[in-house]
Scaffold this motif. Structure first.
Motif, PDB file in Angstrom:
ATOM      1  N   ALA A  65       0.854  -1.181   0.000  1.00 41.34           N
ATOM      2  CA  ALA A  65       0.000   0.000   0.000  1.00 41.34           C
ATOM      3  C   ALA A  65       0.891   1.233   0.000  1.00 41.34           C
ATOM      4  O   ALA A  65       1.873   1.296   0.735  1.00 41.34           O
ATOM      5  N   LYS A  66       0.539   2.167  -0.857  1.00 39.94           N
ATOM      6  CA  LYS A  66       1.200   3.470  -0.864  1.00 39.94           C
ATOM      7  C   LYS A  66       0.142   4.469  -0.409  1.00 39.94           C
ATOM      8  O   LYS A  66      -0.910   4.602  -1.028  1.00 39.94           O
ATOM      9  N   VAL A  67       0.429   5.142   0.703  1.00 42.00           N
ATOM     10  CA  VAL A  67      -0.547   6.033   1.315  1.00 42.00           C
ATOM     11  C   VAL A  67       0.112   7.380   1.579  1.00 42.00           C
ATOM     12  O   VAL A  67       1.203   7.444   2.137  1.00 42.00           O
ATOM     13  N   GLU A  68      -0.570   8.436   1.173  1.00 46.50           N
ATOM     14  CA  GLU A  68      -0.141   9.784   1.516  1.00 46.50           C
ATOM     15  C   GLU A  68      -1.205  10.368   2.435  1.00 46.50           C
ATOM     16  O   GLU A  68      -2.394  10.229   2.179  1.00 46.50           O
ATOM     17  N   LEU A  69      -0.757  11.009   3.508  1.00 49.06           N
ATOM     18  CA  LEU A  69      -1.662  11.537   4.528  1.00 49.06           C
ATOM     19  C   LEU A  69      -1.396  13.000   4.810  1.00 49.06           C
ATOM     20  O   LEU A  69      -0.249  13.446   4.789  1.00 49.06           O
ATOM     21  N   LYS A 104      -9.217  -5.405   4.134  1.00 50.81           N
ATOM     22  CA  LYS A 104      -9.682  -4.170   4.777  1.00 50.81           C
ATOM     23  C   LYS A 104      -9.302  -2.940   3.970  1.00 50.81           C
ATOM     24  O   LYS A 104     -10.103  -2.014   3.841  1.00 50.81           O
ATOM     25  N   VAL A 105      -8.100  -2.912   3.435  1.00 51.23           N
ATOM     26  CA  VAL A 105      -7.646  -1.709   2.734  1.00 51.23           C
ATOM     27  C   VAL A 105      -8.095  -1.677   1.277  1.00 51.23           C
ATOM     28  O   VAL A 105      -7.862  -0.694   0.583  1.00 51.23           O
ATOM     29  N   ARG A 111     -11.057   1.272   4.485  1.00 53.96           N
ATOM     30  CA  ARG A 111     -10.143   2.422   4.539  1.00 53.96           C
ATOM     31  C   ARG A 111     -10.672   3.492   5.487  1.00 53.96           C
ATOM     32  O   ARG A 111      -9.901   4.131   6.202  1.00 53.96           O
ATOM     33  N   GLU A 112     -11.988   3.670   5.522  1.00 51.25           N
ATOM     34  CA  GLU A 112     -12.576   4.643   6.447  1.00 51.25           C
ATOM     35  C   GLU A 112     -12.333   4.210   7.895  1.00 51.25           C
ATOM     36  O   GLU A 112     -12.020   5.037   8.753  1.00 51.25           O
ATOM     37  N   ALA A 113     -12.453   2.928   8.166  1.00 49.00           N
ATOM     38  CA  ALA A 113     -12.178   2.420   9.513  1.00 49.00           C
ATOM     39  C   ALA A 113     -10.709   2.653   9.881  1.00 49.00           C
ATOM     40  O   ALA A 113     -10.397   3.037  11.017  1.00 49.00           O
ATOM     41  N   VAL A 114      -9.809   2.442   8.940  1.00 54.72           N
ATOM     42  CA  VAL A 114      -8.380   2.690   9.173  1.00 54.72           C
ATOM     43  C   VAL A 114      -8.153   4.177   9.439  1.00 54.72           C
ATOM     44  O   VAL A 114      -7.405   4.552  10.351  1.00 54.72           O
ATOM     45  N   VAL A 144      -3.196   3.693  -2.531  1.00 51.77           N
ATOM     46  CA  VAL A 144      -3.088   2.744  -3.636  1.00 51.77           C
ATOM     47  C   VAL A 144      -2.609   1.406  -3.075  1.00 51.77           C
ATOM     48  O   VAL A 144      -1.650   1.358  -2.320  1.00 51.77           O
ATOM     49  N   VAL A 145      -3.302   0.339  -3.456  1.00 47.52           N
ATOM     50  CA  VAL A 145      -2.913  -1.010  -3.025  1.00 47.52           C
ATOM     51  C   VAL A 145      -2.537  -1.810  -4.263  1.00 47.52           C
ATOM     52  O   VAL A 145      -3.262  -1.818  -5.256  1.00 47.52           O
ATOM     53  N   GLN A 146      -1.387  -2.461  -4.189  1.00 46.02           N
ATOM     54  CA  GLN A 146      -0.937  -3.315  -5.287  1.00 46.02           C
ATOM     55  C   GLN A 146      -0.828  -4.737  -4.787  1.00 46.02           C
ATOM     56  O   GLN A 146      -0.199  -5.006  -3.764  1.00 46.02           O
ATOM     57  N   ARG A 147      -1.439  -5.665  -5.509  1.00 43.92           N
ATOM     58  CA  ARG A 147      -1.390  -7.092  -5.139  1.00 43.92           C
ATOM     59  C   ARG A 147      -0.200  -7.727  -5.775  1.00 43.92           C
ATOM     60  O   ARG A 147       0.279  -7.401  -6.772  1.00 43.92           O
TER      61      ARG A 147
END
Length: 147
Positions: A65-69, A104-105, A111-114, A144-147
């Motif tokens: 997962a690539k996450v920007e916050l 979950k993601v 994602r809202e729960a996270v 973004v999630v990559q499998r």
């Protein structure tokens, strides 16, 4: 639809927008500007660089997962106080994000729960360190999630 009907529809919508903006008036914009000048109102703290973490369970094929916050903070003075804790905030978020199951993601409810869990953990940490929560919201600007 005939061209003259489209023009009428467009001009009616444009006129409606102009009236609404006029009714909003400069007072609303002045109020927002005044909040920025005196340091009240929202400020935003980008916690970049992006978080890149493994998600999923050990033994299965790992995904990434690539996450920007960005953190929403009430008042510019609190921005510096929260930014002082950037390394600890990033650690909290890396730990939280990397412990998420892939399922979950991958959906918006998960994602809202996270996001809500991240907000709770950040607020608890800042309450302990600063005596105030400081952060009013956590905003995912990329997820973004990559499998």
């Amino acid at each position: 639809m005939p061209m003259h009907t489209l023009r009428q529809l467009f001009s009616t919508r444009a006129l409606t927008l102009l009236v609404l903006l006029t009714l909003a008036g400069p007072a609303n914009f002045a109020g927002a500007a005044a909040k920025q000048e005196d340091g009240t109102g929202p400020a935003y703290l980008d916690l970049g660089p992006a978080f890149t973490v493994n998600v999923g369970e050990a033994g299965n094929q790992l995904s990434y997962a690539k996450v920007e916050l960005t953190l929403r903070i009430e008042g510019k003075p609190n921005l510096e106080r929260a930014d002082h804790h950037r390394p600890a905030l990033r650690d909290i978020l890396v730990t939280l994000l990397s412990n998420q199951p892939l399922e979950k993601v991958q959906d918006s409810d998960g994602r809202e729960a996270v996001r809500l869990t991240a907000l709770e953990q950040i607020q608890a940490f800042l309450e302990q360190e600063e005596g105030e929560q400081l952060v009013t919201d956590v905003l995912f600007t990329t997820f973004v999630v990559q499998r």
